[in-house]
Design an enzyme around this catalytic site. Structure first.
Site, PDB file in Angstrom:
ATOM      1  N   LEU A 135       2.317 -46.138  14.150  1.00 18.32           N
ATOM      2  CA  LEU A 135       1.289 -45.191  13.702  1.00 18.32           C
ATOM      3  C   LEU A 135       0.162 -44.961  14.720  1.00 18.32           C
ATOM      4  O   LEU A 135      -0.096 -43.812  15.102  1.00 18.32           O
ATOM      5  CB  LEU A 135       0.681 -45.664  12.373  1.00 18.32           C
ATOM      6  CG  LEU A 135      -0.401 -44.720  11.815  1.00 18.32           C
ATOM      7  CD1 LEU A 135       0.209 -43.417  11.323  1.00 18.32           C
ATOM      8  CD2 LEU A 135      -1.183 -45.382  10.704  1.00 18.32           C
TER       9      LEU A 135
ATOM     10  N   LYS B  31      14.256 -59.450   8.506  1.00 16.58           N
ATOM     11  CA  LYS B  31      13.289 -60.483   8.906  1.00 16.58           C
ATOM     12  C   LYS B  31      13.232 -61.596   7.845  1.00 16.58           C
ATOM     13  O   LYS B  31      13.150 -62.779   8.177  1.00 16.58           O
ATOM     14  CB  LYS B  31      11.890 -59.877   9.105  1.00 16.58           C
ATOM     15  CG  LYS B  31      11.747 -58.939  10.283  1.00 16.58           C
ATOM     16  CD  LYS B  31      11.963 -59.578  11.652  1.00 16.58           C
ATOM     17  CE  LYS B  31      10.883 -60.540  12.053  1.00 16.58           C
ATOM     18  NZ  LYS B  31      11.062 -61.019  13.452  1.00 16.58           N
TER      19      LYS B  31
ATOM     20  N   ASN C 177      -3.921 -45.152   5.465  1.00 18.13           N
ATOM     21  CA  ASN C 177      -3.447 -44.446   6.666  1.00 18.13           C
ATOM     22  C   ASN C 177      -4.276 -43.202   6.967  1.00 18.13           C
ATOM     23  O   ASN C 177      -4.628 -42.951   8.118  1.00 18.13           O
ATOM     24  CB  ASN C 177      -1.979 -44.038   6.493  1.00 18.13           C
ATOM     25  CG  ASN C 177      -1.061 -45.250   6.465  1.00 18.13           C
ATOM     26  OD1 ASN C 177      -1.403 -46.322   6.962  1.00 18.13           O
ATOM     27  ND2 ASN C 177       0.115 -45.089   5.878  1.00 18.13           N
TER      28      ASN C 177
ATOM     29  N   TYR D 208      14.566 -53.353   7.635  1.00  8.59           N
ATOM     30  CA  TYR D 208      13.825 -54.182   8.608  1.00  8.59           C
ATOM     31  C   TYR D 208      13.300 -55.449   7.946  1.00  8.59           C
ATOM     32  O   TYR D 208      13.571 -56.567   8.410  1.00  8.59           O
ATOM     33  CB  TYR D 208      12.660 -53.380   9.222  1.00  8.59           C
ATOM     34  CG  TYR D 208      11.630 -54.264   9.910  1.00  8.59           C
ATOM     35  CD1 TYR D 208      11.928 -54.913  11.107  1.00  8.59           C
ATOM     36  CD2 TYR D 208      10.362 -54.472   9.351  1.00  8.59           C
ATOM     37  CE1 TYR D 208      10.985 -55.739  11.733  1.00  8.59           C
ATOM     38  CE2 TYR D 208       9.421 -55.291   9.962  1.00  8.59           C
ATOM     39  CZ  TYR D 208       9.734 -55.924  11.156  1.00  8.59           C
ATOM     40  OH  TYR D 208       8.811 -56.746  11.766  1.00  8.59           O
TER      41      TYR D 208
ATOM     42  N   PRO E 128       1.872 -36.511  12.072  1.00  6.97           N
ATOM     43  CA  PRO E 128       2.634 -36.622  10.818  1.00  6.97           C
ATOM     44  C   PRO E 128       2.168 -37.804   9.963  1.00  6.97           C
ATOM     45  O   PRO E 128       2.386 -38.962  10.302  1.00  6.97           O
ATOM     46  CB  PRO E 128       4.078 -36.851  11.312  1.00  6.97           C
ATOM     47  CG  PRO E 128       3.921 -37.493  12.654  1.00  6.97           C
ATOM     48  CD  PRO E 128       2.612 -37.035  13.233  1.00  6.97           C
TER      49      PRO E 128
ATOM     50  N   ASP F   7       7.549 -38.378   2.669  1.00  4.90           N
ATOM     51  CA  ASP F   7       7.247 -39.809   2.712  1.00  4.90           C
ATOM     52  C   ASP F   7       8.425 -40.613   3.276  1.00  4.90           C
ATOM     53  O   ASP F   7       9.569 -40.180   3.198  1.00  4.90           O
ATOM     54  CB  ASP F   7       6.929 -40.298   1.287  1.00  4.90           C
ATOM     55  CG  ASP F   7       5.964 -41.468   1.292  1.00  4.90           C
ATOM     56  OD1 ASP F   7       5.665 -41.999   2.387  1.00  4.90           O
ATOM     57  OD2 ASP F   7       5.511 -41.854   0.199  1.00  4.90           O
TER      58      ASP F   7
ATOM     59  N   THR G   1       6.967 -61.372   9.851  1.00  3.51           N
ATOM     60  CA  THR G   1       6.092 -60.287   9.384  1.00  3.51           C
ATOM     61  C   THR G   1       5.655 -60.489   7.932  1.00  3.51           C
ATOM     62  O   THR G   1       6.369 -61.117   7.143  1.00  3.51           O
ATOM     63  CB  THR G   1       6.856 -58.951   9.496  1.00  3.51           C
ATOM     64  OG1 THR G   1       6.112 -57.931   8.863  1.00  3.51           O
ATOM     65  CG2 THR G   1       8.236 -59.015   8.832  1.00  3.51           C
ATOM     66  N   ASP G   2       4.533 -59.886   7.580  1.00  3.42           N
ATOM     67  CA  ASP G   2       4.095 -59.932   6.168  1.00  3.42           C
ATOM     68  C   ASP G   2       4.972 -59.057   5.274  1.00  3.42           C
ATOM     69  O   ASP G   2       4.918 -59.161   4.052  1.00  3.42           O
ATOM     70  CB  ASP G   2       2.617 -59.514   6.046  1.00  3.42           C
ATOM     71  CG  ASP G   2       2.314 -58.108   6.537  1.00  3.42           C
ATOM     72  OD1 ASP G   2       3.226 -57.429   7.053  1.00  3.42           O
ATOM     73  OD2 ASP G   2       1.137 -57.680   6.405  1.00  3.42           O
ATOM     74  N   GLU G   3       5.790 -58.181   5.901  1.00  2.11           N
ATOM     75  CA  GLU G   3       6.612 -57.265   5.082  1.00  2.11           C
ATOM     76  C   GLU G   3       7.660 -58.011   4.258  1.00  2.11           C
ATOM     77  O   GLU G   3       8.216 -57.440   3.320  1.00  2.11           O
ATOM     78  CB  GLU G   3       7.282 -56.211   5.970  1.00  2.11           C
ATOM     79  CG  GLU G   3       6.264 -55.348   6.686  1.00  2.11           C
ATOM     80  CD  GLU G   3       6.825 -54.065   7.266  1.00  2.11           C
ATOM     81  OE1 GLU G   3       7.959 -53.697   6.943  1.00  2.11           O
ATOM     82  OE2 GLU G   3       6.105 -53.439   8.048  1.00  2.11           O
TER      83      GLU G   3
END
Ligand code: NAD
Ligand code: DAU
Length: 352
Positions: free
Chosen positions: A198, A162, A257, A158, A213, A288, A133-135
């Protein structure tokens, strides 16, 4: 070629398995999945009878099971997608993410190492492809992009799990010369995504007249990619990517978002005949996410220039297709959200 795909009953994995089974008649594709809450065999029911496809229910954290599986099947390649994938769940249960994403990956690496390196096989023909992932790169400010040389800075359990798995995959390449390749992709969207993420969550809630939400002020930015474009990138990298290399994959498609949720609301109003603006009234700003990363954006020039991959679909087309898919697959949504997806496995596979 005998290829093991892990996590092929999940969102992205189902698209990867379908693509490989349909594109490569001569390959044998094995789909290994534990069928957690996120894996549903109904997502790939269209290819389950294909002669070049086999499903195996199993857990990547079970080392002896994984070693036996590799020993029996003598895989030529591994495409590893199985993971715990949802950031919010990692905040409430980090250990599960460490177990699945780190330990599970090490088990697969060890099994591939024993099979390929002990037998003195021609490893240049083998391939362990780790999907990430790019995260792992952390969070961007208003400007700039993640490239393959951006330093790692994971900030959620998470993304830290990764990042750790990416490092261990690279370590096996460096230390043992295991033939590996890695890709880091931005946010995927499209059919068969579990409705905790999302886009499908917002679609499902609008369908049910429930609140939408939006975390914080909705100003966080994600780079969205059509899932079939990711599956095609995975196909290209598996076949043409250079061993030891990393490829970033992104949609060049950034959305705040709140803007994305409003777009979904407006399309849903058009599709369902609701009065214009009705769905937007469901938007609710909530507390948040802890440690919420502000912005992700990918520079995909390496895969574009070296392997000729670019996204195929505009976001306008992709989001409309996604919404129409969820509107016409209410049974799939019901099965994954109630646990009824497990009945499908029992009916289709337990008596085989
Ligand atoms: P997903 O949660 O939809 O699917 C994960 C699959 O892995 C499920 O089928 C689940 O049953 C299986 N699985 C989980 N634990 C397992 C275990 N112990 N043994 C065997 N199978 C197990 O995830 P996804 O969104 O399809 O993501 C797939 C991969 O792509 C992950 O590695 C994720 O980190 C990565 N990724 C996802 C995105 C995204 O936007 N969704 C973007 C970039 C990278
Ligand atoms: O960037 C790639 C990553 O994208 C993948 O590695 C992950 O597996 C995948 O889950 C996704 O992570 P995100 O956290 O970006 O995706 P998610 O759909 O959970 O959230 C997208 C954005 O929307 C994020 O800024 C949080 C926000 N959000 C999410 C949910 C579920 C909300 O505002 N409300 C919500 O209810």
């Amino acid at each position: 070629m005998k290829i093991l795909v892990t996590g092929g009953a999940g969102f992205i994995g189902s698209h990867v398995v379908r693509r490989l089974v349909n594109q490569y008649d001569s390959y044998e594709i094995h789909n290994l999945d534990a069928l957690t809450y996120a894996g549903n065999l109904e997502s790939i029911s269209d290819i389950e009878s294909a002669p070049n496809y086999k499903f195996i229910k199993g857990d990547i954290t079970d080392a002896s099971f994984i070693n036996d599986l590799f020993e029996t099947n003598k895989y030529d390649g591994v495409i590893h997608l199985a993971a715990e994938s949802h950031v919010d769940r990692s905040i409430s249960d980090p250990l599960l993410f460490v177990k699945t994403n780190i330990l599970g990956t090490v088990n697969l690496l060890n099994a591939a190492r024993m099979l390929w390196l002990n037998e003195g096989a021609d490893v240049t023909k083998k391939r362990f492809y780790h999907i990430s992932t790019d995260e792992v790169y952390g969070s961007l400010g208003a400007e700039g992009y993640f490239t393959e040389s951006t330093s790692y800075d994971p900030r959620s359990p998470y993304s830290a799990s990764k990042a750790s798995s990416d490092h261990i995959v690279r370590a096996y390449h460096h230390t043992y010369h295991l033939p590996v390749v890695i890709s880091n992709c931005s946010n995927n969207y499209g059919p068969y995504q579990f409705p905790e993420k999302l886009i499908p969550l917002m679609i499902m809630n609008i369908m049910n007249g429930k609140q939408l939400p939006v975390y914080g002020k909705g100003l966080n930015v994600r780079d969205w990619l059509w899932v079939e474009d990711h599956a095609r990138a995975i196909d290209v990298i598996f076949h043409k990517g250079d061993l030891g290399e990393t490829y970033n994959i992104g949609g060049n498609n950034e959305w705040r978002n709140i803007d994305l949720v409003e777009l979904i609301c407006d399309i849903m109003d058009q599709r369902t005949g609701n009065p214009s603006g009705a769905s937007r009234k469901l938007i609710t700003f909530v507390k948040d996410r802890a440690g919420h990363d502000l912005r992700y954006a990918i520079d995909s020039s390496k895969i574009k220039n070296e392997l000729g991959w670019t996204p195929s679909l505009t976001f306008e087309e992709g989001i409309a297709k996604t919404i129409d898919w969820y509107l016409s697959h209410k049974e799939w949504i019901k099965h994954v959200t109630t646990g009824e997806y497990q009945n499908y496995y029992e009916q289709q596979y337990m008596n085989r």
